[in-house]
Design a protein around this motif. Structure first.
Motif, PDB file in Angstrom:
ATOM      1  N   UNK A 178       0.808  -1.254  -0.076  1.00 21.41           N
ATOM      2  CA  UNK A 178       0.184  -0.104   0.024  1.00 21.41           C
ATOM      3  C   UNK A 178       0.782   1.426  -0.078  1.00 21.41           C
ATOM      4  N   UNK A 179       2.089   1.220   1.009  1.00 20.35           N
ATOM      5  CA  UNK A 179       2.919   2.503   0.898  1.00 20.35           C
ATOM      6  C   UNK A 179       3.563   2.521  -0.608  1.00 20.35           C
ATOM      7  N   UNK A 180       4.136   1.371  -0.962  1.00 19.89           N
ATOM      8  CA  UNK A 180       4.567   1.461  -2.490  1.00 19.89           C
ATOM      9  C   UNK A 180       3.830   2.249  -3.457  1.00 19.89           C
ATOM     10  N   UNK A 181       2.543   1.925  -3.346  1.00 21.73           N
ATOM     11  CA  UNK A 181       1.538   2.518  -4.161  1.00 21.73           C
ATOM     12  C   UNK A 181       1.229   3.910  -3.959  1.00 21.73           C
ATOM     13  N   UNK A 182       0.838   4.144  -2.918  1.00 25.08           N
ATOM     14  CA  UNK A 182       0.156   5.514  -2.315  1.00 25.08           C
ATOM     15  C   UNK A 182       1.655   6.437  -2.607  1.00 25.08           C
ATOM     16  N   UNK A 183       2.606   6.196  -2.021  1.00 27.44           N
ATOM     17  CA  UNK A 183       3.765   7.072  -2.022  1.00 27.44           C
ATOM     18  C   UNK A 183       4.532   7.410  -3.342  1.00 27.44           C
ATOM     19  N   UNK A 184       3.952   6.436  -4.441  1.00 21.83           N
ATOM     20  CA  UNK A 184       4.248   6.724  -5.875  1.00 21.83           C
ATOM     21  C   UNK A 184       3.475   7.463  -6.642  1.00 21.83           C
ATOM     22  N   UNK A 185       2.098   7.779  -5.792  1.00 18.41           N
ATOM     23  CA  UNK A 185       1.236   8.465  -6.583  1.00 18.41           C
ATOM     24  C   UNK A 185       0.753   9.925  -6.054  1.00 18.41           C
ATOM     25  N   UNK A 186       1.756  10.347  -5.551  1.00 21.18           N
ATOM     26  CA  UNK A 186       1.591  11.610  -4.917  1.00 21.18           C
ATOM     27  C   UNK A 186       1.194  12.609  -6.028  1.00 21.18           C
ATOM     28  N   UNK A 187       0.146  13.362  -5.768  1.00 16.64           N
ATOM     29  CA  UNK A 187      -0.507  14.318  -6.583  1.00 16.64           C
ATOM     30  C   UNK A 187      -0.085  15.892  -6.287  1.00 16.64           C
ATOM     31  N   UNK A 188       0.051  16.577  -7.299  1.00 22.57           N
ATOM     32  CA  UNK A 188       0.818  18.033  -6.957  1.00 22.57           C
ATOM     33  C   UNK A 188      -0.219  19.180  -6.503  1.00 22.57           C
ATOM     34  N   UNK A 189      -0.057  20.032  -6.109  1.00 18.91           N
ATOM     35  CA  UNK A 189      -1.118  21.087  -5.954  1.00 18.91           C
ATOM     36  C   UNK A 189      -1.436  21.531  -7.224  1.00 18.91           C
ATOM     37  N   UNK A 190      -2.834  21.989  -7.406  1.00 16.90           N
ATOM     38  CA  UNK A 190      -3.218  22.298  -8.763  1.00 16.90           C
ATOM     39  C   UNK A 190      -3.806  21.275  -9.580  1.00 16.90           C
ATOM     40  N   UNK A 191      -3.591  19.813  -9.028  1.00 19.84           N
ATOM     41  CA  UNK A 191      -4.113  18.886  -9.596  1.00 19.84           C
ATOM     42  C   UNK A 191      -5.470  19.010 -10.114  1.00 19.84           C
ATOM     43  N   UNK A 192      -5.924  18.508 -11.312  1.00 25.19           N
ATOM     44  CA  UNK A 192      -7.241  18.399 -11.826  1.00 25.19           C
ATOM     45  C   UNK A 192      -7.590  17.528 -13.000  1.00 25.19           C
ATOM     46  N   UNK A 193      -8.715  16.656 -12.726  1.00 22.35           N
ATOM     47  CA  UNK A 193      -8.973  15.650 -14.020  1.00 22.35           C
ATOM     48  C   UNK A 193     -10.625  15.411 -13.756  1.00 22.35           C
ATOM     49  N   UNK A 194     -11.058  15.073 -14.935  1.00 19.52           N
ATOM     50  CA  UNK A 194     -12.436  14.648 -14.789  1.00 19.52           C
ATOM     51  C   UNK A 194     -12.571  13.094 -15.242  1.00 19.52           C
ATOM     52  N   UNK A 195     -13.342  12.300 -14.106  1.00 20.25           N
ATOM     53  CA  UNK A 195     -13.648  10.952 -14.757  1.00 20.25           C
ATOM     54  C   UNK A 195     -15.194  10.522 -14.431  1.00 20.25           C
ATOM     55  N   UNK A 196     -15.677  10.216 -15.735  1.00 13.41           N
ATOM     56  CA  UNK A 196     -17.053   9.816 -15.785  1.00 13.41           C
ATOM     57  C   UNK A 196     -18.089  11.201 -15.353  1.00 13.41           C
ATOM     58  N   UNK A 197     -17.551  12.190 -15.605  1.00 13.74           N
ATOM     59  CA  UNK A 197     -18.424  13.396 -15.259  1.00 13.74           C
ATOM     60  C   UNK A 197     -17.957  14.173 -14.026  1.00 13.74           C
ATOM     61  N   UNK A 198     -17.205  13.395 -13.462  1.00 12.55           N
ATOM     62  CA  UNK A 198     -16.786  13.860 -12.085  1.00 12.55           C
ATOM     63  C   UNK A 198     -15.655  14.711 -12.072  1.00 12.55           C
ATOM     64  N   UNK A 199     -15.542  15.838 -11.255  1.00 13.85           N
ATOM     65  CA  UNK A 199     -14.384  16.729 -11.116  1.00 13.85           C
ATOM     66  C   UNK A 199     -13.591  16.032 -10.041  1.00 13.85           C
ATOM     67  N   UNK A 200     -12.249  15.683 -10.505  1.00 15.33           N
ATOM     68  CA  UNK A 200     -11.249  15.247  -9.314  1.00 15.33           C
ATOM     69  C   UNK A 200     -10.072  16.025  -9.241  1.00 15.33           C
ATOM     70  N   UNK A 201      -9.980  16.716  -8.045  1.00 21.31           N
ATOM     71  CA  UNK A 201      -8.997  17.680  -7.944  1.00 21.31           C
ATOM     72  C   UNK A 201      -8.368  18.048  -6.498  1.00 21.31           C
ATOM     73  N   UNK A 202      -7.344  18.751  -6.297  1.00 15.39           N
ATOM     74  CA  UNK A 202      -6.790  19.009  -5.260  1.00 15.39           C
ATOM     75  C   UNK A 202      -7.492  20.158  -4.556  1.00 15.39           C
ATOM     76  N   UNK A 203      -8.237  20.091  -3.450  1.00 12.92           N
ATOM     77  CA  UNK A 203      -8.724  21.104  -2.696  1.00 12.92           C
ATOM     78  C   UNK A 203      -7.938  21.717  -1.955  1.00 12.92           C
TER      79      UNK A 203
END
Length: 279
Positions: A178-203
């Protein structure tokens, strides 16, 4: 580089030069094989230059130092996470091979040199020459892993996904894969994407990842799974190899088609750990 792993009597071979490979062993054996492949590649990628640590004969001293460093690194990773299982492995690199086994509580390894340099110097110059000879020929690839439990890990640890400026991001290595996965997926400030009509972003006010107006842990499984696959496959480089467990999990037909497209476009090499070769 060729990686051969035997788990539960079944043998699998992964060629890291291939654009796409499959690990399709029965039951849980395929996951052990995929995860051991990950740890083997990570260990080789993290071995530093060794010329300052070699004692005695430059060639045999280099082999012993490489073997010891390899064992220390992979044992540390497996032990801190208590991630033990039984498997035999063999790694074929151009100048050397590594053979050994993983058993509950320990790792064994034997390094054999396939090529030997003709030394022009002795002493520190000789050790530097030997080290340069082998490291110029050792194939290194940076591995990542997207585990089958990615939806649960993202739900549990989503607040650790955002880059932190006041402290290290991620979760402790004791959480294992789990740590190998999560620690490699760190998202930057300002990240934003849209998946199936949902906005995924860093608040940025909450310093957390959101789906629309709710924290990411409330997102449905298919959204979380696509987020992980997109993040890793889109930003990967040619020097990376991504191991994906059950790439089709939680996805419907149209979402599987998106994953197929991601796999076609990614610059990384990919190993798919699955018994279902619809992808």
């Amino acid at each position: 580089m060729l990686v051969r792993i035997k788990v539960g009597g079944e043998l699998v071979e992964v060629n890291t030069s291939s654009k796409r490979s499959y690990i399709s062993l029965h039951g849980e054996s395929k996951y052990y094989a995929g995860r051991l492949t990950y740890y083997l590649l990570k260990t080789i990628n993290n071995i530093p230059r060794l010329y300052g640590y070699i004692k005695g004969d430059p060639i045999n001293g280099w082999r012993e130092t490489f073997e010891r460093t390899f064992l220390n690194l992979i044992t540390s990773d497996l032990d801190v996470a208590k991630n033990w299982f039984k498997a035999f492995y063999e790694v074929e690199l151009t100048p050397l091979s590594i053979k050994g086994e993983v058993n509950e509580g320990g790792v064994a390894a034997k390094v054999e040199l396939k090529e030997v340099p003709q030394l022009k110097e002795q002493g520190i110059r000789g050790t530097f020459e030997v080290d340069s000879f082998y490291f110029s020929k050792i194939e290194k690839v940076k591995p990542s892993i997207i585990p089958a439990g990615r939806v649960g890990y993202l739900s549990a640890f989503s607040k650790f996904l955002v880059i932190q400026y006041e402290k290290a991001p991620g979760i402790p290595k004791a959480f294992g894969i789990a740590a190998e996965f999560i620690n490699s997926m760190i998202l930057p400030q300002g990240f934003s994407d849209e998946i199936n009509g949902h906005k995924i972003y860093v608040n940025q006010e909450e310093n957390a990842v959101y789906m629309d107006k709710t924290p990411l842990q409330n997102a449905p499984p298919n959204v979380l799974s696509i987020l992980a696959l997109r993040t890793f496959l889109r930003r990967a480089t040619e020097n990376e190899l991504i191991i994906v467990e059950d790439p089709e999990i939680h996805l419907d037909e149209s979402e599987i088609n998106e994953v197929k497209e991601l796999l076609e476009k990614t610059r990384a090499r990919v190993v798919l750990v699955t018994s279902n070769k619809i992808i």
